[in-house]
Design a protein around this motif. Structure first.
Motif, PDB file in Angstrom:
ATOM      1  N   SER A   1      40.271  53.406  38.773  1.00  6.98           N
ATOM      2  CA  SER A   1      40.205  53.432  40.247  1.00  6.98           C
ATOM      3  C   SER A   1      38.908  52.827  40.732  1.00  6.98           C
ATOM      4  O   SER A   1      38.877  52.114  41.730  1.00  6.98           O
ATOM      5  CB  SER A   1      40.289  54.860  40.776  1.00  6.98           C
ATOM      6  N   SER A   2      37.834  53.123  40.028  1.00  6.76           N
ATOM      7  CA  SER A   2      36.529  52.614  40.435  1.00  6.76           C
ATOM      8  C   SER A   2      36.518  51.088  40.386  1.00  6.76           C
ATOM      9  O   SER A   2      35.998  50.427  41.285  1.00  6.76           O
ATOM     10  CB  SER A   2      35.466  53.190  39.496  1.00  6.76           C
ATOM     11  N   ILE A   3      37.145  50.525  39.358  1.00  2.00           N
ATOM     12  CA  ILE A   3      37.205  49.051  39.241  1.00  2.00           C
ATOM     13  C   ILE A   3      38.110  48.484  40.341  1.00  2.00           C
ATOM     14  O   ILE A   3      37.756  47.538  41.035  1.00  2.00           O
ATOM     15  CB  ILE A   3      37.740  48.624  37.853  1.00  2.00           C
ATOM     16  N   ILE A   4      39.271  49.110  40.514  1.00  3.09           N
ATOM     17  CA  ILE A   4      40.232  48.607  41.515  1.00  3.09           C
ATOM     18  C   ILE A   4      39.631  48.636  42.914  1.00  3.09           C
ATOM     19  O   ILE A   4      39.851  47.746  43.732  1.00  3.09           O
ATOM     20  CB  ILE A   4      41.550  49.418  41.454  1.00  3.09           C
ATOM     21  N   ASN A   5      38.836  49.661  43.201  1.00  2.00           N
ATOM     22  CA  ASN A   5      38.287  49.823  44.551  1.00  2.00           C
ATOM     23  C   ASN A   5      36.930  49.158  44.745  1.00  2.00           C
ATOM     24  O   ASN A   5      36.334  49.256  45.820  1.00  2.00           O
ATOM     25  CB  ASN A   5      38.143  51.313  44.881  1.00  2.00           C
ATOM     26  N   ASN A   6      36.450  48.474  43.698  1.00  2.00           N
ATOM     27  CA  ASN A   6      35.139  47.829  43.804  1.00  2.00           C
ATOM     28  C   ASN A   6      35.281  46.511  44.570  1.00  2.00           C
ATOM     29  O   ASN A   6      35.727  45.492  44.023  1.00  2.00           O
ATOM     30  CB  ASN A   6      34.564  47.597  42.401  1.00  2.00           C
TER      31      ASN A   6
END
Lengths: 184, 256
Positions: free
Chosen positions: A29-34
């Motif tokens: 999620s952190s990568i997708i939302n970065n």
């Protein structure tokens, strides 16, 4: 899970929610939302997380790369809809409710606090706040160090599909009523 | 625990606490909401009652206190606690008016100025407690427990009264930019003050004069009325507001 073959090497890529641990899902999620990443970089990092080294992905022919991207996406269809009320890890039982699930004010306050600290990595804490160790008292349950310990335990051992109904409850009930809270 | 359902159940003290809350001081919205609930129920936000309350129950409670989303109703009572009477804005002395202007942002003191004890003289006339005869802090403490609905309407009434005063006597408060006679007269009598202001001026002359005049507006008026005799200021402060302003207006108009 899907299997992809790149340069004659097979890679097993997780794609269903019941395959990702909470910790893995938070990183994903952190990568997708970065928003600082462009789309290509985003997928390079996603595939690195899934097990394909970035240098392999960066060397791929663009057609192969886009083919890989189209094959993979997180499948939410198999996520649980019913709340699982007990989790057992290393011989200890953690329970979320007795007869009917409901959050109390103290739990919501704590969850909101962790969301504020890190919006992309709070699911572990959310589950730790909701699931009580059946051998501990209520006061012991809310101790900071205990929450942190349980959050780590859940991140490593619990799949995110178990967390989804609780996340949906929190997101739906709490955030949908935030305007009610905001008016008061 | 009793949850109030309308403003009649909220005291001045609770109202002031609610208005002073800042959501930025709280870690979460729900904490801020619980703090409000704690204020109106005279409890602590750390009470187990609130911490253990279920979310669905909290939503029901919030629904019952939806009245705090709007201001208290514009009403008031003329008598508080059986012994404090509203003197009426038209009966204000100059000193009371000046203090009301100062205390408009501190409502407990504001209301203490306009509610007085009274008695009747030998001619059956109402005689109000003189403004200088009681302690404002002690009086404001007494009024903190009065329901806000017995007081709040007076704020709006004061703002209307104030607007009418400044409309009627606005010329008395003009700055020297408008070459007001009052200011000319004042500086004739106090040339040393004008000299001091002029020597302080740096960049924006007119702004500096206006700032000085705004800062010392009431004091200037009092000194002018007392003909520079500060021993007379107390008596002037006790005079009826309308009387003072009428006299000042007359002097200005007739160049007296």
């Amino acid at each position: 899970m899907i299997t992809v073959t790149l340069n004659e090497v097979d890679y097993q890529l997780k794609k269903n929610l019941n395959e990702f641990t909470i910790g893995e899902f938070e990183k994903l999620s952190s990568i997708i939302n970065n928003e600082s990443l462009d789309r290509i970089d985003r997928y390079i990092q996603i595939f690195a997380l899934l097990g394909i080294p970035s240098e392999i992905v960066e060397d791929l022919d663009s057609k192969v790369f886009f083919d890989l991207v189209s094959k993979w996406s997180v499948n939410e269809e198999l996520s649980e809809t019913e709340m699982q009320k007990e989790i057992e890890i290393n011989g200890r039982t953690y329970q979320s409710f007795d007869t009917e699930f409901n959050l109390n004010v103290k739990q919501i306050k704590l969850i909101e606090k962790y969301i504020k600290i890190d919006m992309s990595a709070y699911i572990g804490e959310l589950m730790a706040i909701i699931f009580k160790d059946t051998q501990l008292t209520s006061n012991e349950h809310f101790v900071d160090a205990h929450i942190k310990h349980k959050a780590k335990l859940f991140r490593e051992n619990v799949t995110v599909d178990i967390a989804m109904p609780y996340l949906n409850y929190f997101g739906g009930e709490i955030f949908n009523n935030v305007s009610v809270l905001g008016k008061i | 625990m009793h949850i109030p359902t309308n403003w009649d159940e909220i005291t001045l003290s609770q109202y002031l606490e609610l208005t002073q809350l800042n959501p930025d001081d709280y870690e979460s919205q729900i904490e801020f909401v619980i703090e409000k609930l704690a204020i109106i129920t005279n409890s602590s936000s750390q009470d187990e009652y609130w911490e253990m309350m279920s979310y669905t129950e909290l939503l029901k409670v919030l629904d019952s206190i939806s009245f705090i989303q709007s201001s208290p109703p514009n009403k008031y009572k003329n008598v508080l606690l059986g012994k404090y009477y509203f003197i009426g804005y038209n009966q204000l002395s100059l000193g009371s008016f000046i203090d009301l202007e100062y205390y408009i942002s501190d409502l407990s003191k504001f209301f203490s100025i306009v509610f007085r004890q009274k008695k009747q003289d030998e001619f059956d006339n109402d005689v109000f407690e003189p403004y200088s005869s009681y302690n404002l802090d002690k009086r404001s403490e007494i009024l903190l427990d009065v329901p806000i609905t017995h007081l709040f309407g007076l704020v709006n009434e004061y703002l209307k009264f104030r607007e009418s005063i400044f409309e009627q006597y606005g010329g008395l408060f003009a700055s020297s930019k408008n070459e007001d006679n009052f200011d000319e007269e004042f500086y004739k009598k106090h040339p040393e003050l004008k000299q001091r202001i002029e020597s302080d001026m740096k960049e924006d002359d007119s702004t500096k004069i206006e700032e000085q005049e705004n800062k010392w507006g009431w004091e200037r008026l009092l000194l002018h009325l007392a003909n520079n005799d500060i021993t007379k200021i107390d008596k002037i402060l006790d005079m009826q507001l309308y009387f003072v302003f009428n006299i000042v207006g007359m002097r200005k108009e007739l160049n007296l």
